[in-house]
Write an enzyme that holds these catalytic residues in place. Sequence first.
Site, PDB file in Angstrom:
ATOM      1  N   ARG A 182     -15.564 -10.552  13.290  1.00 54.27           N
ATOM      2  CA  ARG A 182     -14.550 -10.570  14.354  1.00 54.27           C
ATOM      3  C   ARG A 182     -15.128 -11.118  15.659  1.00 54.27           C
ATOM      4  O   ARG A 182     -14.473 -11.852  16.384  1.00 54.27           O
ATOM      5  CB  ARG A 182     -13.989  -9.157  14.575  1.00 54.27           C
ATOM      6  CG  ARG A 182     -12.906  -8.830  13.588  1.00 54.27           C
ATOM      7  CD  ARG A 182     -12.504  -7.376  13.594  1.00 54.27           C
ATOM      8  NE  ARG A 182     -11.897  -7.051  12.304  1.00 54.27           N
ATOM      9  CZ  ARG A 182     -10.598  -6.962  12.083  1.00 54.27           C
ATOM     10  NH1 ARG A 182      -9.749  -7.121  13.055  1.00 54.27           N
ATOM     11  NH2 ARG A 182     -10.139  -6.695  10.881  1.00 54.27           N
TER      12      ARG A 182
ATOM     13  N   ARG B  58     -13.147   1.886  18.535  1.00 56.10           N
ATOM     14  CA  ARG B  58     -11.907   2.013  17.757  1.00 56.10           C
ATOM     15  C   ARG B  58     -12.190   2.554  16.362  1.00 56.10           C
ATOM     16  O   ARG B  58     -11.342   3.123  15.719  1.00 56.10           O
ATOM     17  CB  ARG B  58     -11.200   0.643  17.684  1.00 56.10           C
ATOM     18  CG  ARG B  58      -9.786   0.732  17.203  1.00 56.10           C
ATOM     19  CD  ARG B  58      -9.062  -0.579  17.300  1.00 56.10           C
ATOM     20  NE  ARG B  58      -9.550  -1.561  16.328  1.00 56.10           N
ATOM     21  CZ  ARG B  58      -9.001  -2.760  16.118  1.00 56.10           C
ATOM     22  NH1 ARG B  58      -7.953  -3.118  16.839  1.00 56.10           N
ATOM     23  NH2 ARG B  58      -9.484  -3.586  15.228  1.00 56.10           N
TER      24      ARG B  58
ATOM     25  N   ARG C 236       0.876  -1.187   0.000  1.00 56.18           N
ATOM     26  CA  ARG C 236       0.000   0.000   0.000  1.00 56.18           C
ATOM     27  C   ARG C 236       0.906   1.227   0.000  1.00 56.18           C
ATOM     28  O   ARG C 236       2.096   1.116   0.281  1.00 56.18           O
ATOM     29  CB  ARG C 236      -0.867   0.003   1.276  1.00 56.18           C
ATOM     30  CG  ARG C 236      -1.804  -1.177   1.318  1.00 56.18           C
ATOM     31  CD  ARG C 236      -2.827  -1.045   2.454  1.00 56.18           C
ATOM     32  NE  ARG C 236      -3.625  -2.252   2.516  1.00 56.18           N
ATOM     33  CZ  ARG C 236      -3.792  -3.002   3.609  1.00 56.18           C
ATOM     34  NH1 ARG C 236      -3.223  -2.666   4.740  1.00 56.18           N
ATOM     35  NH2 ARG C 236      -4.539  -4.088   3.572  1.00 56.18           N
TER      36      ARG C 236
HETATM   37  N1  ATP Z   1      -8.031  -2.292  29.141  1.00 58.43           N
HETATM   38  C1  ATP Z   1      -8.670  -1.559  28.211  1.00 58.43           C
HETATM   39  N2  ATP Z   1      -9.687  -0.766  28.580  1.00 58.43           N
HETATM   40  C2  ATP Z   1     -10.362  -0.046  27.658  1.00 58.43           C
HETATM   41  N3  ATP Z   1     -10.080  -0.019  26.338  1.00 58.43           N
HETATM   42  C3  ATP Z   1      -9.071  -0.796  25.911  1.00 58.43           C
HETATM   43  C4  ATP Z   1      -8.305  -1.606  26.818  1.00 58.43           C
HETATM   44  N4  ATP Z   1      -7.363  -2.246  26.106  1.00 58.43           N
HETATM   45  C5  ATP Z   1      -7.535  -1.873  24.823  1.00 58.43           C
HETATM   46  N5  ATP Z   1      -8.545  -1.003  24.705  1.00 58.43           N
HETATM   47  C6  ATP Z   1      -9.041  -0.371  23.474  1.00 58.43           C
HETATM   48  O1  ATP Z   1      -9.655  -1.414  22.705  1.00 58.43           O
HETATM   49  C7  ATP Z   1      -9.407  -1.217  21.316  1.00 58.43           C
HETATM   50  C8  ATP Z   1      -8.782  -2.485  20.761  1.00 58.43           C
HETATM   51  O2  ATP Z   1      -7.464  -2.615  21.248  1.00 58.43           O
HETATM   52  P1  ATP Z   1      -6.259  -3.043  20.276  1.00 58.43           P
HETATM   53  O3  ATP Z   1      -6.338  -2.293  18.990  1.00 58.43           O
HETATM   54  O4  ATP Z   1      -5.016  -2.935  21.092  1.00 58.43           O
HETATM   55  O5  ATP Z   1      -6.655  -4.578  20.046  1.00 58.43           O
HETATM   56  P2  ATP Z   1      -5.896  -5.718  19.236  1.00 58.43           P
HETATM   57  O6  ATP Z   1      -6.060  -6.948  20.027  1.00 58.43           O
HETATM   58  O7  ATP Z   1      -4.497  -5.268  18.933  1.00 58.43           O
HETATM   59  O8  ATP Z   1      -6.767  -5.790  17.913  1.00 58.43           O
HETATM   60  P3  ATP Z   1      -6.371  -6.315  16.407  1.00 58.43           P
HETATM   61  O9  ATP Z   1      -6.061  -7.766  16.535  1.00 58.43           O
HETATM   62  O10 ATP Z   1      -7.631  -6.042  15.622  1.00 58.43           O
HETATM   63  O11 ATP Z   1      -5.198  -5.479  15.949  1.00 58.43           O
HETATM   64  C9  ATP Z   1      -8.514   0.000  21.172  1.00 58.43           C
HETATM   65  O12 ATP Z   1      -9.288   1.100  20.765  1.00 58.43           O
HETATM   66  C10 ATP Z   1      -7.948   0.208  22.575  1.00 58.43           C
HETATM   67  O13 ATP Z   1      -7.698   1.554  22.831  1.00 58.43           O
END
Ligand code: ATP
Length: 234
Positions: free
Chosen positions: A168, A157, A64
Amino acid sequence: MLSLTLLISRAISSIGGKMVSKGIQPLVICGPSGSGKSTLLKRLFKEFPNTFGFSVSHTTRKPRQGEEDGVHYNFVGVEEMKAGIEKGEFIETAVFSGNIYGTSKKAIEKVQSHGKICVLDIEIEGVKQVKNSHLNAIFIFVEPPSIEELERRLRARNTETEESLEKRLNTARTELKYGLAPGNFDLVVHNNNLKEAYHKLRDYVLCQIERQVAQGFKISIDRTPLSDSDFLHV
Ligand SMILES: Nc1ncnc2c1ncn2[C@@H]1O[C@H](COP(=O)(O)OP(=O)(O)OP(=O)(O)O)[C@@H](O)[C@H]1O
């Protein structure tokens, strides 16, 4: 910055007929989309800026705008990728939207060769493949407080369509079953309160580092302590 530097040795040994890498153990982090893997890892990399590294994955998808070959991904053609898989060059591979993605052994070794812990943020199928490989990884599962809270976080998000959100959440149900089954992961981090979840992850990882350092591995744990503000805006 506090500094601690110790010795590294790399070798391959055979346990029960299976070749097991004796390099610095990679850290596998897995959990449903939205469970908070990136949120936790971001803080881990911030607190220990020289300790961890991501391996660069291979993909057959086209770059991209702004994506650099060898930096964001190793961009390869389908034939090249398939040949590499045939030759056993990959630890894990997966197909998303018709494109092949994979983590090569070389990409992991590159991170290890810099004395860093290679972090693999992968899905359950990848976890199963890593378990079957020579990599002697540490497996961590990030568990969301509930499916309802997972949905709330994914909506907040603002990255999903209704369709991708539903997909998901459905996948998350299956992943939670595997992730929470006893013995599948070394550590389950319940990500309700971010600060508590982060400390659980960090303390566990530090124990694993200390153990490896005691075995003679050289792993830098230069530390930049986090403050409360790092947990204010999630
Ligand atoms: N403990 C928490 N309390 C509240 N919000 C949270 C917490 N941990 C993460 N988040 C929020 O939840 C959302 C998802 O988190 P994140 O993007 O880190 O997930 P991920 O597991 O990396 O997802 P993906 O696999 O889709 O990349 C984000 O907007 C983040 O800010």
